[in-house]
Design a protein around this motif. Structure first.
Motif, PDB file in Angstrom:
ATOM      1  N   THR A 164       0.807  -1.218   0.000  1.00 15.63           N
ATOM      2  CA  THR A 164       0.000   0.000   0.000  1.00 15.63           C
ATOM      3  C   THR A 164       0.839   1.266   0.000  1.00 15.63           C
ATOM      4  N   MET A 165       1.975   1.258   0.716  1.00 12.02           N
ATOM      5  CA  MET A 165       2.741   2.473   0.929  1.00 12.02           C
ATOM      6  C   MET A 165       3.846   2.689  -0.099  1.00 12.02           C
ATOM      7  N   ASN A 166       4.387   1.618  -0.666  1.00 16.78           N
ATOM      8  CA  ASN A 166       5.491   1.738  -1.610  1.00 16.78           C
ATOM      9  C   ASN A 166       4.992   1.673  -3.048  1.00 16.78           C
ATOM     10  N   ASN A 167       5.535   2.552  -3.881  1.00 18.34           N
ATOM     11  CA  ASN A 167       5.134   2.590  -5.285  1.00 18.34           C
ATOM     12  C   ASN A 167       6.130   1.910  -6.213  1.00 18.34           C
ATOM     13  N   TYR A 168       7.367   1.680  -5.720  1.00 17.74           N
ATOM     14  CA  TYR A 168       8.413   1.138  -6.578  1.00 17.74           C
ATOM     15  C   TYR A 168       8.992  -0.126  -5.942  1.00 17.74           C
ATOM     16  N   GLY A 169       8.998  -1.194  -6.703  1.00 16.72           N
ATOM     17  CA  GLY A 169       9.495  -2.467  -6.225  1.00 16.72           C
ATOM     18  C   GLY A 169       8.816  -3.596  -6.969  1.00 16.72           C
ATOM     19  N   VAL A 170       9.075  -4.826  -6.529  1.00 17.38           N
ATOM     20  CA  VAL A 170       8.613  -6.012  -7.258  1.00 17.38           C
ATOM     21  C   VAL A 170       7.929  -6.966  -6.294  1.00 17.38           C
ATOM     22  N   GLY A 202       4.494 -16.470  17.498  1.00 21.86           N
ATOM     23  CA  GLY A 202       4.282 -17.622  16.619  1.00 21.86           C
ATOM     24  C   GLY A 202       5.478 -17.926  15.745  1.00 21.86           C
ATOM     25  N   GLY A 203       6.671 -17.531  16.192  1.00 20.05           N
ATOM     26  CA  GLY A 203       7.874 -17.715  15.386  1.00 20.05           C
ATOM     27  C   GLY A 203       8.193 -19.146  15.031  1.00 20.05           C
ATOM     28  N   GLY A 204       7.664 -20.092  15.779  1.00 18.46           N
ATOM     29  CA  GLY A 204       7.873 -21.499  15.446  1.00 18.46           C
ATOM     30  C   GLY A 204       6.784 -22.084  14.590  1.00 18.46           C
ATOM     31  N   ASN A 205       5.803 -21.273  14.214  1.00 22.74           N
ATOM     32  CA  ASN A 205       4.651 -21.761  13.446  1.00 22.74           C
ATOM     33  C   ASN A 205       4.335 -20.846  12.268  1.00 22.74           C
ATOM     34  N   LEU A 206       5.356 -20.317  11.631  1.00 27.30           N
ATOM     35  CA  LEU A 206       5.155 -19.444  10.483  1.00 27.30           C
ATOM     36  C   LEU A 206       4.822 -20.305   9.261  1.00 27.30           C
ATOM     37  N   ASP A 207       3.632 -20.116   8.706  1.00 28.49           N
ATOM     38  CA  ASP A 207       3.201 -21.008   7.624  1.00 28.49           C
ATOM     39  C   ASP A 207       2.900 -20.303   6.313  1.00 28.49           C
ATOM     40  N   SER A 208       3.149 -19.005   6.220  1.00 29.62           N
ATOM     41  CA  SER A 208       3.007 -18.301   4.941  1.00 29.62           C
ATOM     42  C   SER A 208       3.801 -17.010   5.010  1.00 29.62           C
ATOM     43  N   GLN A 209       3.922 -16.352   3.868  1.00 27.32           N
ATOM     44  CA  GLN A 209       4.657 -15.104   3.818  1.00 27.32           C
ATOM     45  C   GLN A 209       4.227 -14.288   2.616  1.00 27.32           C
ATOM     46  N   LYS A 210       4.529 -12.993   2.678  1.00 31.32           N
ATOM     47  CA  LYS A 210       4.467 -12.121   1.520  1.00 31.32           C
ATOM     48  C   LYS A 210       5.853 -11.562   1.316  1.00 31.32           C
ATOM     49  N   GLY A 211       6.409 -11.744   0.113  1.00 31.49           N
ATOM     50  CA  GLY A 211       7.750 -11.273  -0.175  1.00 31.49           C
ATOM     51  C   GLY A 211       7.739 -10.261  -1.307  1.00 31.49           C
ATOM     52  N   PHE A 212       8.478  -9.187  -1.127  1.00 34.28           N
ATOM     53  CA  PHE A 212       8.536  -8.155  -2.155  1.00 34.28           C
ATOM     54  C   PHE A 212       9.831  -7.370  -1.995  1.00 34.28           C
ATOM     55  N   THR A 213      10.174  -6.608  -3.015  1.00 37.72           N
ATOM     56  CA  THR A 213      11.289  -5.685  -2.900  1.00 37.72           C
ATOM     57  C   THR A 213      10.745  -4.263  -2.968  1.00 37.72           C
ATOM     58  N   VAL A 214      11.489  -3.336  -2.386  1.00 40.05           N
ATOM     59  CA  VAL A 214      11.137  -1.918  -2.450  1.00 40.05           C
ATOM     60  C   VAL A 214      12.358  -1.138  -2.909  1.00 40.05           C
ATOM     61  N   LYS A 215      12.105  -0.043  -3.606  1.00 34.67           N
ATOM     62  CA  LYS A 215      13.186   0.810  -4.109  1.00 34.67           C
ATOM     63  C   LYS A 215      12.940   2.247  -3.667  1.00 34.67           C
ATOM     64  N   VAL A 222      11.188   8.283  -1.450  1.00 36.38           N
ATOM     65  CA  VAL A 222      12.454   8.572  -0.766  1.00 36.38           C
ATOM     66  C   VAL A 222      12.439   8.103   0.688  1.00 36.38           C
ATOM     67  N   ASP A 223      11.247   7.986   1.279  1.00 34.21           N
ATOM     68  CA  ASP A 223      11.168   7.575   2.668  1.00 34.21           C
ATOM     69  C   ASP A 223       9.927   6.727   2.878  1.00 34.21           C
ATOM     70  N   LEU A 224       9.679   6.352   4.119  1.00 32.95           N
ATOM     71  CA  LEU A 224       8.521   5.526   4.451  1.00 32.95           C
ATOM     72  C   LEU A 224       7.964   5.984   5.778  1.00 32.95           C
ATOM     73  N   GLY A 225       6.660   6.300   5.792  1.00 38.11           N
ATOM     74  CA  GLY A 225       6.025   6.798   7.005  1.00 38.11           C
ATOM     75  C   GLY A 225       5.957   5.759   8.114  1.00 38.11           C
ATOM     76  N   ALA A 284      11.168   4.776   7.712  1.00 36.48           N
ATOM     77  CA  ALA A 284      12.472   4.967   7.089  1.00 36.48           C
ATOM     78  C   ALA A 284      12.688   6.447   6.799  1.00 36.48           C
ATOM     79  N   LEU A 285      13.847   6.944   7.174  1.00 32.28           N
ATOM     80  CA  LEU A 285      14.212   8.327   6.888  1.00 32.28           C
ATOM     81  C   LEU A 285      14.543   8.479   5.399  1.00 32.28           C
TER      82      LEU A 285
END
Length: 341
Positions: A164-170, A202-215, A222-225, A284-285
Motif C-alpha cells: 500500500t505504501m510503496n510505489n516502486y518495487g517487485v 508464533g515464530g515457530g509456526n510461520l506457515d506463509s509469507q508475503k515477499g517483495f522488494t522496495v526501491k 524517498v522515505d517511508l512513514g 524509514a528516513l
C-alpha cells in the motif's frame, strides 16, 4: 498446501493517504469525515478541492484492492509465459546464496536452541524491542539479484505495487520466487531463528509469507512513514550500498503512540537483514542520494492471526483470496505460549 484467506477488513481498514502520511479506516463518507476531518484539516486539508482529492485517493485504493487478486494472478501468468530471466539459477534457493555467518546462526538455532549460544551471531539493536541484525546473503547473490530486478523492471511486462505504501518495487510471487525460493527460505532457514527469538509471535509456526522488494530514490519514493506490518515477524534485507540516508527507525508496538516512545535509529548494512516483530511501529528516513533496494519478507503465523486480525484487532471475518492471501486459515489454531492472548 492449506487454503489461505484475507480478513474482510482489507476493504475498509489501514488505507494509506500518501499526501498526509496518514492511515485511515473508511466504511462510508460520513464515518470517515467524522473520524478524520479535524485531523486532516490541521494538516492542510481545508478546501472542497482538498477534500475531493482525499476522497478520490481513497476510492482509487479501494478499487485497486477490490481487483488485487485477479489482477495479480493475470500478471503472474503473463510474466511466467513471457519473461526471460537474466539469472535463472536465482529462482531456486541454494545454500551458497547465504553468508557463512547466517548459516552458522541457523545451525546454532537448530542444534542448541539456546539464546545464549546465538548471541555471537546477532547484532542486538534493541533487546527490549527484540530487534536484531545479521548478515543474510553474499555480495555476489545480492548483486545478481539486483540485476535480475532491474532487468524485470526495465521490461514492458505488467507490474503491481509491492504494498500500500510503496510505489516502486517487485512482488516476488508474481516474478516466480515463491515456491522454490521464499518457501524454503522461510521453512528451513528463517523459522529456526524466529522460533528462538519470537516464540510469543508464533515464530515457530510461520506457515506463509508475503515477499517483495522496495526501491527508494530521489525523485521517486524517498522515505517511508511510521507504520506497522501485516505480519507476525518481518525480515528486511538491504541488498546494496549505493545510497546515503535511508536509516530505519523503530518505536514501540502499535498500541503505543509515537509521542510516548523513544525511537531507535538503525543504519542499514549491505547484505544484512533486520529482523523484528511485525507489529513494531517503524519507518524509514529519506534517502539523500543513490538508490536503496530492500528485500522484505512479511512472515505470518495462522495460529496467531486466526485468533485476532493484526490489522483490525478483531476476530477475522474471512473472505477468499488467491495463493497465501493474508495468512489466515479457517482452522481456529492455537499456540501453546503463555501470555500470548
Amino acid at each position: 498446501m492449506s487454503t489461505f484467506f484475507q480478513c474482510q477488513c482489507f476493504m475498509t481498514n489501514n488505507i494509506y493517504l500518501q499526501t498526509y502520511n496518514l492511515h485511515v479506516d473508511y466504511r462510508n463518507s460520513e464515518q470517515f469525515w467524522k473520524d478524520y476531518g479535524q485531523s486532516l484539516k490541521s494538516m492542510g486539508c481545508c478546501s472542497e478541492t482538498d477534500r475531493r482529492k482525499v476522497t478520490e485517493e481513497i476510492q482509487n485504493e479501494l478499487q485497486r484492492r477490490s481487483t488485487l487478486d485477479v489482477d495479480s494472478h493475470k500478471r503472474k501468468q503473463i510474466i511466467k509465459e513471457t519473461y526471460r530471466p537474466l539469472y535463472p539459477h536465482l529462482y531456486k534457493l541454494k545454500e551458497d546464496f547465504f553468508h557463512p555467518e547466517f548459516l552458522h546462526l541457523v545451525d546454532q538455532c537448530i542444534t542448541s536452541q539456546s539464546l545464549m549460544s546465538v548471541q555471537q551471531y546477532l547484532h542486538t539493536i534493541s533487546e527490549e524491542k527484540s530487534i536484531f541484525m545479521f548478515p543474510v546473503f553474499t555480495e555476489e547473490f545480492c548483486t545478481q539479484f539486483l540485476e535480475e530486478l532491474v532487468n524485470f523492471e526495465q521490461s514492458l511486462l505488467p507490474k503491481g505495487k509491492p504494498n500500500t505504501m510503496n510505489n516502486y518495487g517487485v512482488l516476488l510471487n508474481e516474478l516466480g520466487f515463491y515456491e522454490d525460493f521464499l518457501n524454503p527460505l522461510r521453512i528451513h532457514y528463517l523459522q529456526p531463528i524466529t522460533k528462538l527469538l519470537f516464540p510469543k509471535e508464533g515464530g515457530g509456526n510461520l506457515d506463509s509469507q508475503k515477499g517483495f522488494t522496495v526501491k527508494y530514490k530521489v525523485g521517486e519514493d524517498v522515505d517511508l512513514g511510521y507504520h506497522y506490518d501485516n505480519a507476525e515477524v518481518t525480515l528486511n534485507v538491504c541488498l546494496g550500498s549505493n545510497f546515503t540516508g535511508g536509516e530505519l527507525y523503530f518505536g514501540d508496538m502499535k498500541t503505543v503512540p509515537l509521542w510516548k516512545t523513544t525511537c531507535s535509529t538503525v543504519e542499514q548494512q549491505p547484505y544484512c537483514g533486520i529482523l523484528h516483530r511485525g507489529q513494531q511501529l517503524h519507518g524509514a528516513l529519506p534517502v539523500t542520494s543513490g538508490e536503496r533496494h530492500n528485500l522484505v519478507i512479511w512472515m505470518r503465523s495462522s495460529s496467531i492471526r486466526n485468533r485476532l486480525c493484526p490489522m483490525c484487532d478483531r476476530i477475522p471475518i474471512l473472505v477468499p483470496a488467491e495463493a497465501y492471501g493474508d495468512g489466515f486459515t479457517q482452522e481456529r489454531q492455537t499456540v501453546d505460549v503463555c501470555g500470548v492472548f
